[in-house]
Write a protein that holds these residues in place. Structure first.
Motif, PDB file in Angstrom:
ATOM      1  N   PRO A  86       0.816  -1.203   0.000  1.00  0.00           N
ATOM      2  CA  PRO A  86       0.000   0.000   0.000  1.00  0.00           C
ATOM      3  C   PRO A  86       0.854   1.259   0.000  1.00  0.00           C
ATOM      4  O   PRO A  86       1.908   1.297   0.633  1.00  0.00           O
ATOM      5  CB  PRO A  86      -0.831  -0.111   1.272  1.00  0.00           C
ATOM      6  N   GLU A  87       0.379   2.247  -0.688  1.00  0.00           N
ATOM      7  CA  GLU A  87       1.104   3.499  -0.885  1.00  0.00           C
ATOM      8  C   GLU A  87       1.474   4.187   0.438  1.00  0.00           C
ATOM      9  O   GLU A  87       2.511   4.789   0.567  1.00  0.00           O
ATOM     10  CB  GLU A  87       0.226   4.432  -1.721  1.00  0.00           C
ATOM     11  N   GLY A  88       0.623   4.064   1.445  1.00  0.00           N
ATOM     12  CA  GLY A  88       0.842   4.717   2.736  1.00  0.00           C
ATOM     13  C   GLY A  88       2.041   4.202   3.511  1.00  0.00           C
ATOM     14  O   GLY A  88       2.432   4.787   4.513  1.00  0.00           O
ATOM     15  N   LEU A  89       2.643   3.119   3.061  1.00  0.00           N
ATOM     16  CA  LEU A  89       3.805   2.556   3.756  1.00  0.00           C
ATOM     17  C   LEU A  89       5.101   2.773   2.983  1.00  0.00           C
ATOM     18  O   LEU A  89       6.154   2.314   3.412  1.00  0.00           O
ATOM     19  CB  LEU A  89       3.597   1.058   4.003  1.00  0.00           C
ATOM     20  N   ALA A  90       5.029   3.472   1.867  1.00  0.00           N
ATOM     21  CA  ALA A  90       6.201   3.640   0.997  1.00  0.00           C
ATOM     22  C   ALA A  90       7.367   4.325   1.714  1.00  0.00           C
ATOM     23  O   ALA A  90       8.529   4.039   1.406  1.00  0.00           O
ATOM     24  CB  ALA A  90       5.819   4.407  -0.261  1.00  0.00           C
ATOM     25  N   HIS A  91       7.083   5.212   2.663  1.00  0.00           N
ATOM     26  CA  HIS A  91       8.191   5.884   3.369  1.00  0.00           C
ATOM     27  C   HIS A  91       9.028   4.885   4.169  1.00  0.00           C
ATOM     28  O   HIS A  91      10.219   5.088   4.352  1.00  0.00           O
ATOM     29  CB  HIS A  91       7.689   7.032   4.251  1.00  0.00           C
TER      30      HIS A  91
ATOM     31  N   PRO B 175       6.574   1.707  12.015  1.00  0.00           N
ATOM     32  CA  PRO B 175       5.499   0.801  11.617  1.00  0.00           C
ATOM     33  C   PRO B 175       5.156  -0.196  12.717  1.00  0.00           C
ATOM     34  O   PRO B 175       5.961  -0.443  13.613  1.00  0.00           O
ATOM     35  CB  PRO B 175       6.102   0.069  10.413  1.00  0.00           C
ATOM     36  N   SER B 176       3.967  -0.752  12.625  1.00  0.00           N
ATOM     37  CA  SER B 176       3.630  -1.887  13.493  1.00  0.00           C
ATOM     38  C   SER B 176       4.433  -3.080  12.978  1.00  0.00           C
ATOM     39  O   SER B 176       4.983  -3.043  11.870  1.00  0.00           O
ATOM     40  CB  SER B 176       2.140  -2.189  13.408  1.00  0.00           C
ATOM     41  N   ALA B 177       4.477  -4.143  13.733  1.00  0.00           N
ATOM     42  CA  ALA B 177       5.187  -5.342  13.284  1.00  0.00           C
ATOM     43  C   ALA B 177       4.551  -5.895  12.010  1.00  0.00           C
ATOM     44  O   ALA B 177       5.259  -6.338  11.100  1.00  0.00           O
ATOM     45  CB  ALA B 177       5.185  -6.397  14.382  1.00  0.00           C
ATOM     46  N   THR B 178       3.231  -5.822  11.916  1.00  0.00           N
ATOM     47  CA  THR B 178       2.531  -6.305  10.720  1.00  0.00           C
ATOM     48  C   THR B 178       2.895  -5.458   9.507  1.00  0.00           C
ATOM     49  O   THR B 178       3.172  -5.993   8.426  1.00  0.00           O
ATOM     50  CB  THR B 178       1.005  -6.281  10.947  1.00  0.00           C
ATOM     51  N   ASP B 179       2.911  -4.122   9.679  1.00  0.00           N
ATOM     52  CA  ASP B 179       3.281  -3.238   8.565  1.00  0.00           C
ATOM     53  C   ASP B 179       4.746  -3.451   8.183  1.00  0.00           C
ATOM     54  O   ASP B 179       5.101  -3.441   7.009  1.00  0.00           O
ATOM     55  CB  ASP B 179       3.040  -1.771   8.913  1.00  0.00           C
TER      56      ASP B 179
ATOM     57  N   GLY C   9      12.041  -0.547  15.155  1.00  0.00           N
ATOM     58  CA  GLY C   9      12.667   0.714  15.558  1.00  0.00           C
ATOM     59  C   GLY C   9      13.618   1.268  14.520  1.00  0.00           C
ATOM     60  O   GLY C   9      13.769   2.486  14.399  1.00  0.00           O
ATOM     61  N   ASP C  10      14.261   0.393  13.738  1.00  0.00           N
ATOM     62  CA  ASP C  10      15.185   0.849  12.704  1.00  0.00           C
ATOM     63  C   ASP C  10      14.459   1.494  11.529  1.00  0.00           C
ATOM     64  O   ASP C  10      15.085   2.129  10.686  1.00  0.00           O
ATOM     65  CB  ASP C  10      16.037  -0.310  12.176  1.00  0.00           C
ATOM     66  N   LEU C  11      13.138   1.327  11.452  1.00  0.00           N
ATOM     67  CA  LEU C  11      12.369   1.885  10.339  1.00  0.00           C
ATOM     68  C   LEU C  11      11.663   3.181  10.717  1.00  0.00           C
ATOM     69  O   LEU C  11      10.847   3.685   9.947  1.00  0.00           O
ATOM     70  CB  LEU C  11      11.339   0.863   9.844  1.00  0.00           C
ATOM     71  N   ALA C  12      11.971   3.727  11.883  1.00  0.00           N
ATOM     72  CA  ALA C  12      11.350   4.982  12.295  1.00  0.00           C
ATOM     73  C   ALA C  12      11.704   6.086  11.298  1.00  0.00           C
ATOM     74  O   ALA C  12      12.849   6.208  10.877  1.00  0.00           O
ATOM     75  CB  ALA C  12      11.819   5.369  13.696  1.00  0.00           C
ATOM     76  N   VAL C  13      10.694   6.850  10.892  1.00  0.00           N
ATOM     77  CA  VAL C  13      10.869   7.953   9.958  1.00  0.00           C
ATOM     78  C   VAL C  13      10.110   9.166  10.468  1.00  0.00           C
ATOM     79  O   VAL C  13       9.217   9.039  11.308  1.00  0.00           O
ATOM     80  CB  VAL C  13      10.368   7.595   8.531  1.00  0.00           C
ATOM     81  N   GLU C  14      10.455  10.326   9.947  1.00  0.00           N
ATOM     82  CA  GLU C  14       9.748  11.533  10.326  1.00  0.00           C
ATOM     83  C   GLU C  14       8.691  11.843   9.271  1.00  0.00           C
ATOM     84  O   GLU C  14       8.986  11.923   8.082  1.00  0.00           O
ATOM     85  CB  GLU C  14      10.713  12.714  10.464  1.00  0.00           C
ATOM     86  N   VAL C  15       7.448  11.986   9.726  1.00  0.00           N
ATOM     87  CA  VAL C  15       6.328  12.310   8.851  1.00  0.00           C
ATOM     88  C   VAL C  15       5.579  13.481   9.480  1.00  0.00           C
ATOM     89  O   VAL C  15       5.142  13.394  10.625  1.00  0.00           O
ATOM     90  CB  VAL C  15       5.370  11.104   8.680  1.00  0.00           C
TER      91      VAL C  15
END
Length: 153
Positions: free
Chosen positions: A92-97, A135-139, A122-128
């Motif tokens: 899904p587009e909303g997870l592209a970041h 993300p959640s573990a599922t995302d 935690g390594d996937l934390a981004v600023e939005v």
């Protein structure tokens, strides 16, 4: 204390070291824990904690005291990172970041995977919009599988 079934879980904590929830002292970052269902629910309800069930543990009369920060086993990712990545193909587009975050780490040679062969949440934390989000573990799982498909791994 009576016997209770413990759950092995990983809690990613955004709060400071010494943050306490569900009777457990936590450290900022990744915490590997053995908790009861009730403790898991308390951790899961806290917006500063992202908790993921790892496996069911044996019955025990003891309870984890937390605070022991254990380093997860690191796994290498042998696929080559392409120079550019076409995120228009990612759904899904909303997870592209998050895909972009994985790719940046991969290109920099800093992509570390846990024992399950996945990047840590935690390594996937981004600023939005001025806020740090992760993300959640599922995302994370969706993003990781999507990233591997995008690069043909």
């Amino acid at each position: 204390m009576s016997k209770s079934k413990l759950i092995t879980a990983i809690a990613m904590v955004a709060a400071h070291d010494g943050y306490r929830r569900a009777g457990i002292d936590l450290v900022k970052g990744e915490n590997k824990l053995e908790v009861t269902e009730a403790q898991f629910a308390q951790l899961d309800a806290d917006p500063r904690i992202s908790v993921q069930r790892v496996a069911e543990s044996k019955s025990s009369t003891s309870q984890s005291t937390g605070g022991d920060k254990k380093e997860p086993t690191k796994v290498t990712f042998d696929a080559e990172a392409p120079d550019e990545l076409d995120l228009s193909k990612f759904e899904p587009e909303g997870l592209a970041h998050y895909v972009a975050a994985i790719h940046a780490q991969h290109k920099a040679g800093k992509l570390e995977l846990n024992a399950d062969g996945k990047p840590s949440v935690g390594d996937l934390a981004v600023e939005v919009d001025g806020k740090t989000v992760k993300p959640s573990a599922t995302d994370r799982d969706t993003v990781w599988e999507g990233y591997k498909a995008l690069i043909g791994a």
